[in-house]
Design an enzyme around this catalytic site. Structure first.
Site, PDB file in Angstrom:
ATOM      1  N   HIS A  53      -3.859  -0.234  -1.331  1.00  0.00           N
ATOM      2  CA  HIS A  53      -3.683   0.457  -2.611  1.00  0.00           C
ATOM      3  C   HIS A  53      -2.330   0.126  -3.252  1.00  0.00           C
ATOM      4  O   HIS A  53      -2.231  -0.062  -4.471  1.00  0.00           O
ATOM      5  CB  HIS A  53      -3.822   1.968  -2.391  1.00  0.00           C
ATOM      6  CG  HIS A  53      -3.418   2.791  -3.569  1.00  0.00           C
ATOM      7  ND1 HIS A  53      -2.236   3.477  -3.612  1.00  0.00           N
ATOM      8  CD2 HIS A  53      -4.031   3.017  -4.759  1.00  0.00           C
ATOM      9  CE1 HIS A  53      -2.145   4.108  -4.781  1.00  0.00           C
ATOM     10  NE2 HIS A  53      -3.210   3.848  -5.490  1.00  0.00           N
ATOM     11  N   GLU A  79      -2.594  -3.099  -4.899  1.00  0.00           N
ATOM     12  CA  GLU A  79      -3.346  -2.953  -6.160  1.00  0.00           C
ATOM     13  C   GLU A  79      -2.373  -2.625  -7.306  1.00  0.00           C
ATOM     14  O   GLU A  79      -2.442  -3.220  -8.390  1.00  0.00           O
ATOM     15  CB  GLU A  79      -4.400  -1.856  -6.003  1.00  0.00           C
ATOM     16  CG  GLU A  79      -5.194  -1.573  -7.269  1.00  0.00           C
ATOM     17  CD  GLU A  79      -5.371  -0.088  -7.521  1.00  0.00           C
ATOM     18  OE1 GLU A  79      -4.829   0.404  -8.532  1.00  0.00           O
ATOM     19  OE2 GLU A  79      -6.027   0.592  -6.708  1.00  0.00           O
ATOM     20  N   HIS A  80      -1.455  -1.687  -7.065  1.00  0.00           N
ATOM     21  CA  HIS A  80      -0.444  -1.380  -8.096  1.00  0.00           C
ATOM     22  C   HIS A  80       0.414  -2.606  -8.406  1.00  0.00           C
ATOM     23  O   HIS A  80       0.724  -2.888  -9.559  1.00  0.00           O
ATOM     24  CB  HIS A  80       0.482  -0.259  -7.607  1.00  0.00           C
ATOM     25  CG  HIS A  80      -0.078   1.116  -7.780  1.00  0.00           C
ATOM     26  ND1 HIS A  80       0.616   2.110  -8.417  1.00  0.00           N
ATOM     27  CD2 HIS A  80      -1.263   1.660  -7.394  1.00  0.00           C
ATOM     28  CE1 HIS A  80      -0.110   3.228  -8.415  1.00  0.00           C
ATOM     29  NE2 HIS A  80      -1.253   2.980  -7.794  1.00  0.00           N
ATOM     30  N   GLU A  96       1.872   9.561  -6.676  1.00  0.00           N
ATOM     31  CA  GLU A  96       0.408   9.612  -6.767  1.00  0.00           C
ATOM     32  C   GLU A  96      -0.168  10.405  -5.598  1.00  0.00           C
ATOM     33  O   GLU A  96      -1.077  11.213  -5.754  1.00  0.00           O
ATOM     34  CB  GLU A  96      -0.178   8.191  -6.799  1.00  0.00           C
ATOM     35  CG  GLU A  96      -1.692   8.191  -6.977  1.00  0.00           C
ATOM     36  CD  GLU A  96      -2.293   6.796  -7.083  1.00  0.00           C
ATOM     37  OE1 GLU A  96      -1.528   5.811  -7.112  1.00  0.00           O
ATOM     38  OE2 GLU A  96      -3.529   6.697  -7.138  1.00  0.00           O
TER      39      GLU A  96
END
Lengths: 443, 448
Positions: free
Chosen positions: B70, B73-74, B150
């Site tokens: 993840h 992904e950012h 997040e």
């Protein structure tokens, strides 16, 4: 019947693409005005219905009645109790949604061509002839009370409750339309019939229909659904001024990440400067990763996962609002950055490059919204609700294109008032206290 | 080499009424470097959805680096050799499009929605960041703070999400489905540039990716563009076979009590280890889709709602959930929120009694047919969203299924019988394959 054929024209770097959206503006045999798009490629129909008023029409001492009433429309009507109604709906594979908002109630439906008449008859029964059976009322009342208990431990909801109560005392906007535990506990079936009579009627009705149906068929269908409703309604409450001065309110809640709701007075939807404000807000905080606030608060400093601002022109009051969430030890810095960006855009304005990028995005993205029967029905009923005509679909991008740098900067200078911002922060924020806004230190 | 197979989606099903559905043309091919391509035509609007799915998710992460899939992904929105940090999304926006990305246990995917004539630019930029990402220490420092915020927003601030983490951790002793997609906080805090770059270099390769293009496009044009932009990227020769640790046989029921004062309404939830859709063998999963609907799909007519809310006053809410789309063994969930004055023990006992009665009584044929009709109709409604159709293919192809499996699925669902469902239910409901959790605001109150 007035018929307007509109084409959405999408221009990107001189390349033109066309999306046909043929909006037919009709008056049904029974006298109801509606917008219809005949789209035959998939055998189903989407219907969107809005009735202006909603939670703002809760009677004195009956807060939560409209909300509870709308939740009960799917819980029994005609000669069917809740389970019989849902068995019939599930058997048709139709989907019905009943929702209540501050300014309106909404009814959304999707049903198949193959059993359209049965689905319409069932939906009509729910809209026109609800039962409010005692057992259903008690079951849904318990669900609403459970929701209120959850709200009392939800940081975002706590922020909204505190912010709006202070901004709109003595007005429906100042309290959550779900009501309080006390007001909901006291509601009777009679209160629900009153709420139904007050809010579900033809007085301020908007309808859109999209899908596998002709305009004539849609007219008959709309009359079946809504023709038997009363044509009058109680008056709407009066407009109200935003009453929260600049400052900070901290609501203590033990959680690792503080959430903040912030804002001040805004602009009416029919203001001649609205498009300039819309473009300005896109650059400030509504433009996703490219907005100034996302760039400064998230991309450069890593202070949040998300920050966004919104123009909120409600029927009876207008606001510019924003939300951000940061760990308790970092929310103070996030707020300081937001305040300095608010001041920067108000005093320095935006650059020609920012304006061009915003316009290109806003005009390019608009046609992409018309990408299904459901979304088109939703857009059309929303347009009716704010008093737009079908040709707005054609002209909307021209309004955006007409916004000049001077317009944006002039509007930013008077609309955005950093000293008027109020931040309601829920959590245990370090270095923040309720009171006036602290002095802004350059960072 | 273009292996072109034109398949017409099996949406015009036998037995459906007179209206012929507009069939969507689905075309597939594979580039020489191993990249799979799926093209779905929908010419209703001049719009295209461009997606690249990688067969890599959080369950493929190295030990100790949870959250790196993840995190990466950012980071894919940072600079490449030719694009500045943030320029990717800015360029999409400047072309009137929207873009984003998402990560799951089994996949990481990137997508843009844009006017159809912008497709070449999207391919140019997406293929660029498959190979040419240039990360810096500054990117790592700042973006790590963003993913920690997040996690705060999605998990730390939500007791229900914290409880779900504990339940999954208890359900999966050995498989990485027991580790949260976003990562454990203490490991996220230590994610490094090297963690991200190692993961990127190995897994972001054409032979580990699927291109899905849906909308107003012609397959041969998409093929030509895909060859031009993606076809030139060399395959990764070291790409490992996708092997994951398997769960050992579960031999005992697992239980936990999760306490957090922010819980507003106590509830009981149970997770059972369950089979997922497998290529060429989707029948059991199809039966479990029905089982989930029968037990908890409708708050008015499902078995749990009728028994626990309408016939008794045990539950305020009840529900069932089953995620059929998964590479490895998935879960089947049941939950009950007790009504006022009902204890968690009473709620759990009533849930178990309802399950036992269901296994005894079998399925109401009228309910079964209503659910069958709704599943059939959902295929009609699904045609209204090209994004949703595109996601079906991307998700399936990263989770061990084929295009044929995706197209067979609606018919397999329609063919499920009551016997199939009862057999699947008897296999599923074994307490020794389960985790039962009580989620409470104050455990002291449990003993009072």
């Amino acid at each position: 019947m007035i018929r307007l054929t509109l084409s959405l024209i999408l221009v990107v770097w001189g390349v033109v693409a066309r999306a046909e959206v043929d909006i037919q503006e009709i008056t049904t045999p029974g006298g109801i005005e509606a917008w219809v798009v005949e789209e035959r490629s998939i055998p189903f129909v989407a219907v969107e219905i809005r009735m202006e008023g909603g939670g703002s029409l809760d009677r004195e001492g009956k807060r939560g009645a409209v909300n509870l009433m709308m939740a009960l429309l799917e819980e029994g009507s005609g000669d069917m109790d809740a389970r019989a109604f849902q068995e019939a709906r599930e058997g048709l594979a139709a989907s019905f949604g009943f929702d209540a908002y501050d300014d309106s109630v909404s009814i959304s439906a999707k049903f198949l061509t193959e059993n359209r008449d049965e689905a319409v008859a069932l939906l009509r029964q729910a809209i026109v002839d609800p039962r409010f059976d005692a057992d259903a009322v008690e079951r849904v009342r318990a669900q609403v009370l459970s929701g209120l208990a959850s709200d009392a431990k939800n940081p975002n909801q706590l922020a909204s409750d505190s912010f709006y109560a202070a901004a709109f005392p003595d007005h429906p906007y100042g309290s959550d339309m779900s009501g309080t535990a006390e007001s909901v506990a006291a509601l009777t079936a009679e209160d629900l019939f009153d709420a139904h009579r007050d809010t579900v009627n033809r007085a301020r009705l908007h309808v859109s229909v999209v899908g596998d149906i002709s305009a004539d068929e849609a007219g008959v269908m709309i009359d079946t659904l809504l023709g038997d409703l009363p044509t009058d309604a109680p008056p709407l409450p009066s407009d109200v001024a935003f009453g929260l001065p600049g400052g900070v309110t901290v609501v203590d809640f033990a959680t690792p990440q503080s959430v903040a709701l912030f804002g001040h007075e805004g602009m009416k939807r029919d203001d001649p400067d609205f498009f300039a404000a819309y473009v300005m807000n896109h650059i400030l905080g509504a433009g996703g990763f490219e907005s100034r606030l996302m760039t400064e608060v998230r991309e450069k400093r890593g202070l949040t996962y998300g920050v966004a601002t919104y123009l909120v022109p409600r029927d009876l009051a207008e606001m510019v609002l924003g939300r951000v969430a940061s760990a308790n030890d970092r929310i103070g810095e996030a707020i300081a950055v937001i305040r300095s960006e608010w001041a920067r855009i108000a005093t320095e304005g935006v650059t020609p490059e920012e304006l061009d990028a915003a316009k290109t995005y806003l005009t390019g993205e608009y046609p992409l919204r018309f990408d299904g029967n459901g979304p088109i029905a939703d857009i059309m009923v929303g347009m009716q609700q704010v008093g737009l005509s079908p040709d707005y679909v054609l002209n909307r991008n021209d309004f955006i294109e007409a916004v000049t740098l001077e317009d944006v900067n002039r509007v930013a200078a008077y609309l955005l008032r950093p000293d008027a911002l109020h931040f309601t922060v829920v959590g245990q924020p370090e270095g923040l206290e309720s009171g006036p806004l602290p002095p802004l230190v350059a960072n | 080499m273009m292996r072109s197979i034109v398949l017409t989606a099996v949406l015009a099903m036998a037995g459906w009424s007179a209206n012929p559905l507009q069939a969507q043309e689905v075309t597939t091919f594979t580039l020489d470097n191993g990249m799979d391509v799926v093209v779905i035509e929908d010419h209703r609007a001049p719009v295209v959805v461009h997606m690249v799915w990688y067969r890599i998710g959080s369950a493929d992460e190295p030990v100790g680096a949870s959250g790196v899939a993840h995190f990466l992904e950012h980071l894919l929105f940072k600079a490449t050799d030719t694009l500045e940090s943030g320029e990717f999304s800015a360029t999409v926006a400047a072309n009137g499009g929207t873009d984003n990305a998402f990560t799951s246990y089994d996949y990481t995917a990137y997508f843009q929605r844009v006017a159809a004539d912008r497709l070449p630019l999207m391919m140019q930029m997406e293929s660029d960041r498959m190979n040419n990402l240039r990360l810096t220490e500054a990117d790592i420092e700042t973006e790590r703070q963003v993913i920690l915020e997040e996690r705060n927003q999605r998990t730390e601030n939500r007791p229900g999400a914290l409880a779900r983490e504990q339940i999954r951790a208890a359900q999966y002793l050995n498989h990485r489905y027991g580790v949260p997609i976003i990562g454990w906080k203490h490991e996220m805090e230590d994610l490094s540039l090297e963690d991200a770059v190692d993961f990127y270099d190995l897994y972001y390769s054409p032979n580990n990716a699927i291109l899905v293009v849906a909308g107003d496009v012609q397959p041969d044009e998409v093929f030509t563009l895909a060859e031009q932009y993606y076809g030139v990227i060399p395959a990764e020769p070291e790409l490992p076979e996708r092997l994951r640790p398997e769960e050992p046989p579960q031999r005992a029921a697992r239980r936990l009590v999760f306490e957090d004062p922010r819980v507003s309404q106590d509830y009981v939830t149970r997770s059972y280890l369950a089979p997922e859709r497998d290529s060429g063998a989707q029948e059991t999963a199809a039966a479990l889709v029905y089982l989930s609907e029968i037990l908890g799909g409708s708050s008015f007519t499902s078995v749990l709602s009728v028994k626990l809310t309408f016939d008794s006053e045990i539950a305020l809410f009840s529900g069932a959930g089953y995620d059929a789309d998964s590479l490895d063994d998935t879960t089947f969930l049941l939950s009950v929120v007790p009504a006022e004055g009902v204890s968690l023990q009473q709620a759990e006992d009533a849930m178990d009694a309802a399950l036992a009665e269901f296994l005894e009584e079998g399925i109401d044929p009228a309910q079964l047919e209503r659910i069958r009709t709704q599943l059939r109709a959902s295929e009609v409604y699904a045609l209204d969203s090209i994004d949703g159709i595109a996601r079906r293919y991307g998700s399936a192809l990263t989770q061990g299924l084929t295009v044929q499996d995706v197209q067979d699925w609606p018919d397999i669902l329609q063919a499920v019988t009551a016997d199939d469902i009862m057999t699947a239910a008897r296999d599923l409901f074994d307490l020794d394959q389960s985790v039962t959790a009580w989620v409470v605001s104050d455990r002291q109150e449990l003993t009072q």
